[in-house]
Design an enzyme around this catalytic site. Structure first.
Site, PDB file in Angstrom:
ATOM      1  N   VAL A   1      -5.071  15.684  -3.505  1.00  0.00           N
ATOM      2  CA  VAL A   1      -6.394  15.870  -2.906  1.00  0.00           C
ATOM      3  C   VAL A   1      -6.812  14.540  -2.299  1.00  0.00           C
ATOM      4  O   VAL A   1      -6.992  13.552  -3.024  1.00  0.00           O
ATOM      5  CB  VAL A   1      -7.417  16.344  -3.954  1.00  0.00           C
TER       6      VAL A   1
ATOM      7  N   MET B   1      -5.785  12.841   1.598  1.00  0.00           N
ATOM      8  CA  MET B   1      -4.544  12.378   2.236  1.00  0.00           C
ATOM      9  C   MET B   1      -4.805  11.136   3.072  1.00  0.00           C
ATOM     10  O   MET B   1      -4.431  11.052   4.240  1.00  0.00           O
ATOM     11  CB  MET B   1      -3.955  13.502   3.092  1.00  0.00           C
ATOM     12  N   GLY B   2      -5.446  10.145   2.463  1.00  0.00           N
ATOM     13  CA  GLY B   2      -5.583   8.845   3.107  1.00  0.00           C
ATOM     14  C   GLY B   2      -4.278   8.083   2.960  1.00  0.00           C
ATOM     15  O   GLY B   2      -3.200   8.673   2.810  1.00  0.00           O
TER      16      GLY B   2
ATOM     17  N   LYS C   1     -12.278  -3.069 -12.605  1.00  0.00           N
ATOM     18  CA  LYS C   1     -10.921  -3.065 -13.166  1.00  0.00           C
ATOM     19  C   LYS C   1     -10.901  -3.746 -14.539  1.00  0.00           C
ATOM     20  O   LYS C   1     -10.235  -3.283 -15.465  1.00  0.00           O
ATOM     21  CB  LYS C   1      -9.965  -3.769 -12.201  1.00  0.00           C
TER      22      LYS C   1
ATOM     23  N   VAL D   1      -2.987   6.181   0.545  1.00  0.00           N
ATOM     24  CA  VAL D   1      -2.221   6.356  -0.687  1.00  0.00           C
ATOM     25  C   VAL D   1      -1.692   7.782  -0.800  1.00  0.00           C
ATOM     26  O   VAL D   1      -0.520   7.999  -1.146  1.00  0.00           O
ATOM     27  CB  VAL D   1      -3.087   5.989  -1.912  1.00  0.00           C
TER      28      VAL D   1
ATOM     29  N   SER E   1      -0.853   9.836   1.519  1.00  0.00           N
ATOM     30  CA  SER E   1       0.315   9.994   2.398  1.00  0.00           C
ATOM     31  C   SER E   1       1.555   9.362   1.776  1.00  0.00           C
ATOM     32  O   SER E   1       2.662   9.892   1.892  1.00  0.00           O
ATOM     33  CB  SER E   1       0.046   9.345   3.758  1.00  0.00           C
TER      34      SER E   1
ATOM     35  N   ILE F   1       1.527  -2.923 -10.092  1.00  0.00           N
ATOM     36  CA  ILE F   1       1.842  -3.502 -11.410  1.00  0.00           C
ATOM     37  C   ILE F   1       1.437  -2.489 -12.478  1.00  0.00           C
ATOM     38  O   ILE F   1       0.278  -2.118 -12.558  1.00  0.00           O
ATOM     39  CB  ILE F   1       1.065  -4.814 -11.661  1.00  0.00           C
TER      40      ILE F   1
ATOM     41  N   LYS G   1     -10.761   3.603  -9.548  1.00  0.00           N
ATOM     42  CA  LYS G   1     -11.285   2.783 -10.656  1.00  0.00           C
ATOM     43  C   LYS G   1     -12.797   2.801 -10.718  1.00  0.00           C
ATOM     44  O   LYS G   1     -13.386   2.683 -11.782  1.00  0.00           O
ATOM     45  CB  LYS G   1     -10.799   1.344 -10.586  1.00  0.00           C
TER      46      LYS G   1
ATOM     47  N   GLU H   1      -2.878   4.959 -13.894  1.00  0.00           N
ATOM     48  CA  GLU H   1      -2.134   3.703 -13.694  1.00  0.00           C
ATOM     49  C   GLU H   1      -2.540   2.992 -12.413  1.00  0.00           C
ATOM     50  O   GLU H   1      -2.648   1.768 -12.363  1.00  0.00           O
ATOM     51  CB  GLU H   1      -0.634   3.999 -13.680  1.00  0.00           C
TER      52      GLU H   1
END
Lengths: 440, 440
Positions: free
Chosen positions: B9, B11-12, B205, B14, B16, B136, B105, B129
């Site tokens: 959900v 499709m920017g 973060k 990341v 893609s 990382i 985040k 993650e």
């Protein structure tokens, strides 16, 4: 709260560390495992030997049968080194229904396929985070965290003893023998350090990583390897002059025509992360096709770092994560063909450092550069100094020898070896040729 | 082979990247997941918008209902940024029985307890993650790999945009505005970079990592934070003279009396691993009580590094590891009291860098050192140069101002703040006082 009964077999340094984590930090391990991890048995060879951890009554025993015959014990940290009786004990424990956690890379590198296949037949699991790079969780990172990637390369400093020795030789200008003695006094090196310093230990670890990362099925003894045992402080000094440090580097590089594997002292450019790894630390640089470069640095050995890895495996096994991973990834399967073939060593490309001892007379450099040119090796830089006693009156210059250092551009290993043989047979070259790889 | 149906959900960039890994590398993901991961739906906002990944017929849709109402879809990578509608969509997806993978985040830092509690009620999982440090795998490393440890400290460069800007200012001597523009041109910085450069992103973060590592339940907006948006190239230059680089450092330190959390530009000693983190890289140094220091370095943002983390989470969710971890660790639970309290900011100890603009006349340094001494702050070093135009004839020295830099020994934040106020009110101090922390 549920309880998982745990046993430790082998109460050496690491075993004592694991016992300490289980006994002293039950709140922590139970929070992270969602159940109590109960140390029920600790098997030692000699009951009389003093230990640096106090065990509750009834825990310590010198009989492995106390673990094998106790159906309540589900997970065993098998921390005996060497091949036998470690192998037989691991098989017996699995037959008895125990899941295994081990730090024994020699055993896995040698008998991995047999042990893992047997584990699968018996419905058991083997966790082995502590077998490579001590406290750095590189096994889980390659097997799980980076699982979206095709790993393209792995470069690691995987032997803390060697790195300690090389760092100390480099920084203090001390001799190999003096530093080895110091490493032994500090407990970084074994009484017999052969496997650490001759590259065996690093090759065994590399064989395990290459299997996880590339599906390579490789006998560790087939990995071209050199240790640091022949390293001269002269080479450290020249490398430094050239802007490099020498590290015992374990390398796995994936190319179109297969996988390159090697272990050897390698010149690494100063200022890059691997060059700056000091003392008994380990480090691994992984390149994945999606994630790009990821660099890990931590303590590669020692009681508590290794116990950290073993205990994380005990937690993962108790939680059930190890089983899922073990059943998904067909590691060390005798049935599966390797996913990658090894590259012919002679075709490996790299830069080289040569150090020669040559006669100080006309034509020497011409003869050497000609030998290199015959194998199409082109020279990047040369260091040749005047002999230290060149200005002593009456000294016959023709009797003198001087060191000559040559850095080459990229060449194949085959060409480099052929050139080395030619150079060694030149009359003007008076000693053995030192040839080291240069990390690109 | 079993099949797990997956949806994306959003499709920017990341999304893609994740689609590309699933579509182009099905052999790899199925080998690592033990089942086929099948991209069944990709939800976009605008069907007409061109995308850099080609999707098979029937996959792309602009209706979230196509995912919610498809009972075959088990795992959803929810890659919409911001708080709403991301929060509502995530809740709806979980109600519909989907397990979630997210990189958001801000959403977790703001609504983590609500979302995780609802997931537990519904028997669903959330994997995250990619929410911290891009490629990382720090979430898995803290939650699983280092689970035998009490984490003692975390120090991280968690915002790639800020690090890129500071690195470029430092290395090229460029101004903040010029480098920000370059970062935007390169795609490292958003059109509105506020959340990156003012410390918000790093604080969010850090709030997530502090929860995982210490059980801290902290509103990210309560974390004392400063960004790099006020940073002057003068401070980078002075820091370098003193042997330091400035990094936007996120710090969590466990002490007897609680947990210290902070985000801010910090002087980090040159040559240490965190100081050498360049460009858009992220890095985290974790200290565990068993494992000691472990250092992680990699790409903290970008399409494929972030997609690597998201896809690893999809694999873990399909394999079932995420469920075991999620059920074991009571993350973001509204029922559980925090395991650690935050330290009073005023009691935090650290060294400080002060840069003042002062009048170039007698008594100035005396007045400033007196102000510091009144708060028991002792001085480690001072830099004061002659004004550049000091030798210009006829120039009235009393009208001139000069920069004065003071590095202190350890002092409390409370004392440093009190001293700052005193110094700012001195008549000889003509501009605002710059005060930065120095990593110890």
């Amino acid at each position: 709260m549920e309880k998982t009964n745990v046993a430790i077999v082998g109460m050496g340094t690491v075993g004592s560390g694991v016992a300490r984590l289980l006994l002293d930090h039950g709140d922590r391990t139970s929070r992270h495992a969602g159940r109590t991890l109960w140390l029920k048995k600790a098997v030692v060879r000699d009951l009389a030997k003093p230990r640096d951890v106090e065990l509750p009554d009834g825990v310590v025993t010198d009989s492995i049968a106390d673990v094998i015959n106790d159906p309540e014990i589900a997970v065993v940290a098998q921390l005996i080194g060497g091949l036998e009786p470690a192998r037989t004990i691991m098989l017996d424990l699995m037959e008895a229904g125990k899941d295994i956690v081990t730090a024994n890379k020699a055993l896995l590198a040698q008998h991995g396929p047999e042990l893992f296949t047997r584990a699968r037949e018996l419905g058991r699991t083997i966790a082995f985070e502590a077998s490579v790079a001590g406290g750095i969780p590189i096994i889980a990172n390659i097997s799980q965290c980076l699982s979206a990637n095709q790993i393209l390369s792995l470069e690691g400093i995987l032997n803390g003893t060697s790195n300690f020795i090389v760092s100390q030789m480099d920084e203090k200008g001390a001799s190999y023998d003096d530093v080895l003695k110091k490493a032994q006094d500090l407990g970084y090196a074994e009484a017999d350090p052969t496997m650490d310093v001759d590259g065996t230990d690093a090759a065994q670890k590399l064989a395990i990583l290459a299997h996880l990362a590339f599906g390579a099925t490789v006998d560790w003894s087939d990995i071209p390897r050199e240790g640091i045992d022949g390293l001269s402080s002269l080479d450290l000094a020249y490398s430094r002059k050239l802007g490099y440090r020498i590290k015992l580097l374990a390398v796995a590089n994936l190319a179109e025509d297969g996988l390159e594997l090697s272990v050897g002292p390698t010149l690494v450019k100063c200022g890059t992360p691997l060059a700056e790894v000091r003392d008994a630390f380990n480090a691994i640089r992984v390149i994945g096709d999606a994630v790009g470069p990821v660099f890990y640095h931590g303590l590669g050995a020692g009681q508590m770092p290794t116990a950290s890895a073993v205990t994380a495996d005990i937690i993962d096994t108790a939680v059930g994560r190890t089983r899922l991973t073990f059943e998904t990834l067909e590691y060390f399967s005798v049935d599966q063909p390797p996913r990658v073939k090894l590259r012919d060593v002679d075709t490996l490309q790299g830069r080289y450092y040569f150090r020669l001892t040559v006669a100080n007379h006309p034509g020497t450099l011409a003869a050497i550069t000609k030998a290199l040119a015959e194998d199409s090796i082109s020279i990047a830089s040369v260091i040749q100094h005047e002999p230290e006693n060149a200005d002593v009156e009456g000294q016959d210059a023709a009797d003198e020898t001087v060191p000559l250092v040559v850095m080459t551009h990229a060449a194949s290993e085959g060409a480099a070896r052929s050139a080395t043989e030619k150079i060694e047979s030149l009359p003007c070259v008076t000693g053995p040729v030192v040839r080291l790889r240069v990390k690109q």
